[in-house]
Scaffold this motif. Structure first.
Motif, PDB file in Angstrom:
ATOM      1  N   ALA A  79      36.622  30.148  77.969  1.00 32.59           N
ATOM      2  CA  ALA A  79      35.467  30.351  78.304  1.00 32.59           C
ATOM      3  C   ALA A  79      34.490  31.385  77.253  1.00 32.59           C
ATOM      4  CB  ALA A  79      35.620  31.312  79.888  1.00 32.59           C
ATOM      5  N   ARG A  80      34.482  32.100  76.798  1.00 33.95           N
ATOM      6  CA  ARG A  80      33.042  33.048  76.261  1.00 33.95           C
ATOM      7  C   ARG A  80      33.001  31.716  74.655  1.00 33.95           C
ATOM      8  NH1 ARG A  80      34.842  38.458  74.729  1.00 33.95           N
ATOM      9  NH2 ARG A  80      33.295  39.729  76.540  1.00 33.95           N
ATOM     10  N   GLY A  81      33.669  30.959  74.433  1.00 34.61           N
ATOM     11  CA  GLY A  81      34.029  29.986  73.167  1.00 34.61           C
ATOM     12  C   GLY A  81      32.929  28.731  73.813  1.00 34.61           C
ATOM     13  N   LYS A  82      32.985  28.393  74.729  1.00 31.51           N
ATOM     14  CA  LYS A  82      32.509  26.496  75.725  1.00 31.51           C
ATOM     15  C   LYS A  82      31.025  27.426  75.573  1.00 31.51           C
ATOM     16  CE  LYS A  82      36.447  24.966  77.532  1.00 31.51           C
ATOM     17  NZ  LYS A  82      36.395  23.355  78.662  1.00 31.51           N
ATOM     18  N   ALA A  83      30.876  28.851  76.009  1.00 35.96           N
ATOM     19  CA  ALA A  83      29.437  29.470  75.995  1.00 35.96           C
ATOM     20  C   ALA A  83      28.458  29.522  75.142  1.00 35.96           C
ATOM     21  CB  ALA A  83      29.519  30.530  76.981  1.00 35.96           C
ATOM     22  N   ARG A  84      29.654  29.756  74.221  1.00 42.18           N
ATOM     23  CA  ARG A  84      28.878  30.070  72.863  1.00 42.18           C
ATOM     24  C   ARG A  84      28.477  28.183  72.419  1.00 42.18           C
ATOM     25  NH1 ARG A  84      30.462  33.201  68.215  1.00 42.18           N
ATOM     26  NH2 ARG A  84      28.668  31.861  67.384  1.00 42.18           N
ATOM     27  N   ILE A  85      28.969  27.845  72.737  1.00 48.06           N
ATOM     28  CA  ILE A  85      28.619  25.647  71.889  1.00 48.06           C
ATOM     29  C   ILE A  85      27.667  24.907  72.752  1.00 48.06           C
ATOM     30  CG2 ILE A  85      29.999  23.916  72.219  1.00 48.06           C
ATOM     31  CD1 ILE A  85      32.892  24.853  71.720  1.00 48.06           C
ATOM     32  N   ARG A  86      27.709  25.814  73.721  1.00 52.97           N
ATOM     33  CA  ARG A  86      27.020  25.546  75.509  1.00 52.97           C
ATOM     34  C   ARG A  86      25.064  25.608  74.201  1.00 52.97           C
ATOM     35  NH1 ARG A  86      29.357  26.017  79.651  1.00 52.97           N
ATOM     36  NH2 ARG A  86      29.217  27.918  79.261  1.00 52.97           N
ATOM     37  N   ASP A  91      47.615  19.874  66.403  1.00 52.44           N
ATOM     38  CA  ASP A  91      48.366  20.495  67.088  1.00 52.44           C
ATOM     39  C   ASP A  91      47.297  22.100  67.318  1.00 52.44           C
ATOM     40  OD1 ASP A  91      50.209  18.695  67.544  1.00 52.44           O
ATOM     41  OD2 ASP A  91      50.693  19.150  65.288  1.00 52.44           O
ATOM     42  N   ASP A  92      46.612  21.994  67.629  1.00 57.61           N
ATOM     43  CA  ASP A  92      45.757  23.085  67.173  1.00 57.61           C
ATOM     44  C   ASP A  92      44.767  23.258  69.261  1.00 57.61           C
ATOM     45  OD1 ASP A  92      43.625  25.591  67.997  1.00 57.61           O
ATOM     46  OD2 ASP A  92      43.035  25.090  65.930  1.00 57.61           O
ATOM     47  N   PRO A  93      45.412  23.560  70.443  1.00 58.81           N
ATOM     48  CA  PRO A  93      45.473  23.754  70.942  1.00 58.81           C
ATOM     49  C   PRO A  93      43.267  24.358  71.593  1.00 58.81           C
ATOM     50  CG  PRO A  93      47.003  25.372  71.498  1.00 58.81           C
ATOM     51  CD  PRO A  93      46.827  23.989  70.137  1.00 58.81           C
ATOM     52  N   VAL A  94      43.281  25.443  70.642  1.00 54.22           N
ATOM     53  CA  VAL A  94      42.473  26.090  71.119  1.00 54.22           C
ATOM     54  C   VAL A  94      40.859  25.365  70.804  1.00 54.22           C
ATOM     55  CG1 VAL A  94      40.662  27.892  70.487  1.00 54.22           C
ATOM     56  CG2 VAL A  94      43.153  27.852  70.910  1.00 54.22           C
ATOM     57  N   ALA A  95      41.082  24.162  69.126  1.00 54.38           N
ATOM     58  CA  ALA A  95      39.735  23.244  68.845  1.00 54.38           C
ATOM     59  C   ALA A  95      40.312  22.385  69.703  1.00 54.38           C
ATOM     60  CB  ALA A  95      40.830  22.922  67.785  1.00 54.38           C
ATOM     61  N   GLU A  96      41.593  21.929  70.478  1.00 50.74           N
ATOM     62  CA  GLU A  96      41.210  20.517  71.479  1.00 50.74           C
ATOM     63  C   GLU A  96      40.434  20.838  72.074  1.00 50.74           C
ATOM     64  OE1 GLU A  96      44.270  17.414  73.574  1.00 50.74           O
ATOM     65  OE2 GLU A  96      44.960  19.046  71.768  1.00 50.74           O
ATOM     66  N   GLU A  97      40.509  21.945  73.137  1.00 45.31           N
ATOM     67  CA  GLU A  97      39.828  22.551  74.226  1.00 45.31           C
ATOM     68  C   GLU A  97      38.400  23.053  74.453  1.00 45.31           C
ATOM     69  OE1 GLU A  97      41.108  25.874  78.070  1.00 45.31           O
ATOM     70  OE2 GLU A  97      42.449  25.261  76.381  1.00 45.31           O
ATOM     71  N   LEU A  98      38.109  23.365  72.765  1.00 44.77           N
ATOM     72  CA  LEU A  98      36.596  23.604  72.938  1.00 44.77           C
ATOM     73  C   LEU A  98      36.220  22.840  72.379  1.00 44.77           C
ATOM     74  CD1 LEU A  98      36.504  27.239  70.635  1.00 44.77           C
ATOM     75  CD2 LEU A  98      36.233  26.679  73.167  1.00 44.77           C
TER      76      LEU A  98
END
Length: 130
Positions: free
Chosen positions: A118-125, A72-79
């Motif tokens: 988008a910033r979170g995904k960029a940091r993961i990349r 139930d954490d949409p941010v964690a799921e999306e990232l």
């Protein structure tokens, strides 16, 4: 006996695994999710993963799609916080936790949700490529 019993350089064998049908599908899906090219992701996987992890990559990806981040954490799921630390371990858990926390904080600070993700995904990349 002074020689090795197996090859020291396993890159070609790892590449052969990653280009097999099921593994190639998983690599393409992971690369698309991360916003990387297939070739760049293959290079990272060959460098970081051992043969056992590579052999099970397709199954790990499928299991991660089903069971990761169902809390139930949409941010964690999306990232893909759990997906890319537990199922397909491309990011160190502490690094991923800080990325998820910072993304949640950006969303809480009235930032645009899409921009924060988008910033979170960029940091993961960046973490995957480092």
């Amino acid at each position: 006996m002074t020689g090795y019993l197996y090859e020291k350089d396993l890159r070609q064998m790892k590449y052969n695994i990653l280009t097999s049908t099921k593994h190639d599908e998983a690599v393409r899906a992971i690369a698309q999710r991360l916003g990387l090219t297939d070739a760049k992701l293959r290079m990272v996987l060959i460098r970081r993963f051992d043969m056992s992890l590579l052999e099970n990559l397709g199954s790990r990806w499928e299991m991660g799609q089903q069971y990761a981040d169902n809390n139930d954490d949409p941010v964690a799921e999306e990232l893909g916080c759990e997906l890319f630390t537990r199922f397909v371990p491309l990011v160190d858990p502490q690094v991923m936790q800080s990325i998820c926390d910072e993304t949640r904080a950006m969303i809480g600070n009235e930032s645009s949700r899409d921009e924060a993700i988008a910033r979170g995904k960029a940091r993961i990349r960046e973490a995957v490529l480092s």
